[in-house]
Design a protein around this motif. Structure first.
Motif, PDB file in Angstrom:
ATOM      1  N   ASN A  82       1.552  -6.034 -10.247  1.00  0.00           N
ATOM      2  CA  ASN A  82       0.343  -4.756 -10.806  1.00  0.00           C
ATOM      3  C   ASN A  82       0.292  -3.369 -10.580  1.00  0.00           C
ATOM      4  O   ASN A  82      -0.373  -2.783 -10.346  1.00  0.00           O
ATOM      5  N   LEU A  95       0.805  -1.290   0.234  1.00  0.00           N
ATOM      6  CA  LEU A  95       0.055  -0.260   0.448  1.00  0.00           C
ATOM      7  C   LEU A  95       1.076   1.349   0.407  1.00  0.00           C
ATOM      8  O   LEU A  95       0.761   2.215  -1.011  1.00  0.00           O
ATOM      9  N   GLN A 106       2.474   1.735  -3.553  1.00  0.00           N
ATOM     10  CA  GLN A 106       1.831   2.852  -4.191  1.00  0.00           C
ATOM     11  C   GLN A 106       1.217   3.596  -4.591  1.00  0.00           C
ATOM     12  O   GLN A 106       1.568   4.262  -5.490  1.00  0.00           O
ATOM     13  N   TRP A 114      -7.745   0.911  -5.612  1.00  0.00           N
ATOM     14  CA  TRP A 114      -7.726  -0.549  -4.302  1.00  0.00           C
ATOM     15  C   TRP A 114      -6.681   0.280  -3.468  1.00  0.00           C
ATOM     16  O   TRP A 114      -7.206  -0.266  -2.428  1.00  0.00           O
ATOM     17  N   THR A 115      -6.573   1.220  -3.650  1.00  0.00           N
ATOM     18  CA  THR A 115      -5.363   2.079  -2.529  1.00  0.00           C
ATOM     19  C   THR A 115      -6.611   3.220  -1.861  1.00  0.00           C
ATOM     20  O   THR A 115      -5.516   3.387  -0.336  1.00  0.00           O
ATOM     21  N   HIS A 116      -7.699   3.371  -2.443  1.00  0.00           N
ATOM     22  CA  HIS A 116      -8.269   3.954  -1.487  1.00  0.00           C
ATOM     23  C   HIS A 116      -9.295   3.158  -0.740  1.00  0.00           C
ATOM     24  O   HIS A 116      -9.877   3.646   0.360  1.00  0.00           O
ATOM     25  N   ALA A 117      -9.339   1.959  -0.705  1.00  0.00           N
ATOM     26  CA  ALA A 117     -10.174   0.819   0.271  1.00  0.00           C
ATOM     27  C   ALA A 117      -9.148   0.730   1.559  1.00  0.00           C
ATOM     28  O   ALA A 117      -8.335   1.074   1.577  1.00  0.00           O
ATOM     29  N   PHE A 144      -7.068  -1.179   4.294  1.00  0.00           N
ATOM     30  CA  PHE A 144      -6.168  -2.605   4.198  1.00  0.00           C
ATOM     31  C   PHE A 144      -6.304  -2.793   5.049  1.00  0.00           C
ATOM     32  O   PHE A 144      -5.750  -2.744   6.906  1.00  0.00           O
TER      33      PHE A 144
END
Length: 296
Positions: A213, A131, A134, A228-231, A233
């Motif tokens: 990815n 995380l 990215q 996915w980085t906003h969800a 973790f």
């Protein structure tokens, strides 16, 4: 460190060359190396820790004497984690301490997240949390610039370039820019050159980058962080040790920012006078940090 290297067939369909040392009944430690290395990354740590632990250090798929599947998709992180669990199963290992460097560390972060029932402790050596990495590739211009080599490694012509420069020059560029080559004994250098000269080795090693990815935008280009980085973790609950060579030119200190929000029980050891290949440059510092961590 070649003594005791065995090829082990896994349920994932590959055979890995594996270095094992130490008493089988002792607490197990599994070691995952990164690019462009092999089980030899851990030669110093295994030599010490095998006195009272069962140490298992494979050549990961695509590297060293292990199998080298041809397809890019064979090197997705999911496949690497499957190899790890299959190897532990094959050796009758239930719960274990996991140690990873570079790509081995990237796989180790995710293995710990997906298999907290198996990974009792996690040790990361100069490998970024997915995380944080990215996000930094979008938000931090210096990290993005330092990571442009990933774009180069993904280029389908990269193998041609390496062959044109020769493996000796590639060794100097891939290690020499990041480690004091005086720390690499001549026999170790020759072992790496032999590994990289194996049929299909260059493509297999580079396919780790191609299968990833992780998004690496060009420098200076506007980019959006993947959804996915906003969800939310998930946090790691097991004890985690992060050892970081602070002179790392590829993975900058920004990778340490925010780790405490993603790990409940975090220990951080900064090795100020070492770079990315800290297991080679400062082996005693790495081994000592691991020993201290295991004793707590």
């Amino acid at each position: 460190m070649n003594e005791g290297l065995e090829r082990i067939a896994l349920s994932t369909g590959v055979m890995l060359a594996v270095r094992m040392a130490g008493p089988r009944e002792a607490d197990p430690i599994l070691f995952l190396h990164g690019f462009p290395e092999s089980h030899r990354t851990w030669r110093h740590q295994v030599a010490d820790l095998s006195r009272d632990h069962f140490c298992v250090a494979p050549d990961q798929r695509g590297f060293g004497a292990s199998d080298k599947p041809g397809a890019v998709k064979a090197y997705k992180t999911d496949r690497i984690i499957e190899d790890l669990i299959a190897l532990a199963d094959q050796l009758g290992i239930g719960r274990f301490t996991l140690v990873g460097h570079d790509w081995g560390g990237a796989a180790s972060w995710l293995a710990a997240l997906r298999h907290p029932d198996r990974v009792v402790r996690l040790v990361i050596v100069n490998a970024p949390h997915p995380l944080i990495f990215q996000k930094s590739l979008i938000d931090d211009p210096e990290q993005r610039a330092a990571s442009q080599y990933i774009r180069a490694f993904r280029n389908p012509l990269m193998e041609t370039g390496v062959r044109a420069m020769g493996l000796e020059r590639f060794f100097e560029k891939s290690f020499g820019a990041h480690v004091d080559l005086a720390r690499i004994p001549e026999e170790e250098k020759q072992a790496y050159l032999r590994d990289w000269g194996r049929e299909g080795a260059l493509t297999a090693m580079l396919n780790w980058y191609r299968a990833s990815n992780i998004k690496v935008p060009k420098t200076g280009r506007r980019a959006m962080k993947p959804l996915w980085t906003h969800a939310p973790f998930p946090k790691l609950k097991m004890p985690v040790l992060v050892v970081w060579g602070m002179k790392d030119k590829a993975l900058l200190p920004v990778q340490l920012e925010g780790l405490d929000a993603l790990v409940d029980d975090l220990a951080l050891v900064r090795v100020e006078d070492a770079g990315h290949f800290v297991p080679w440059e400062k082996p005693d510092a790495v081994t000592g940090a691991i020993r201290d961590f295991l004793s707590t």
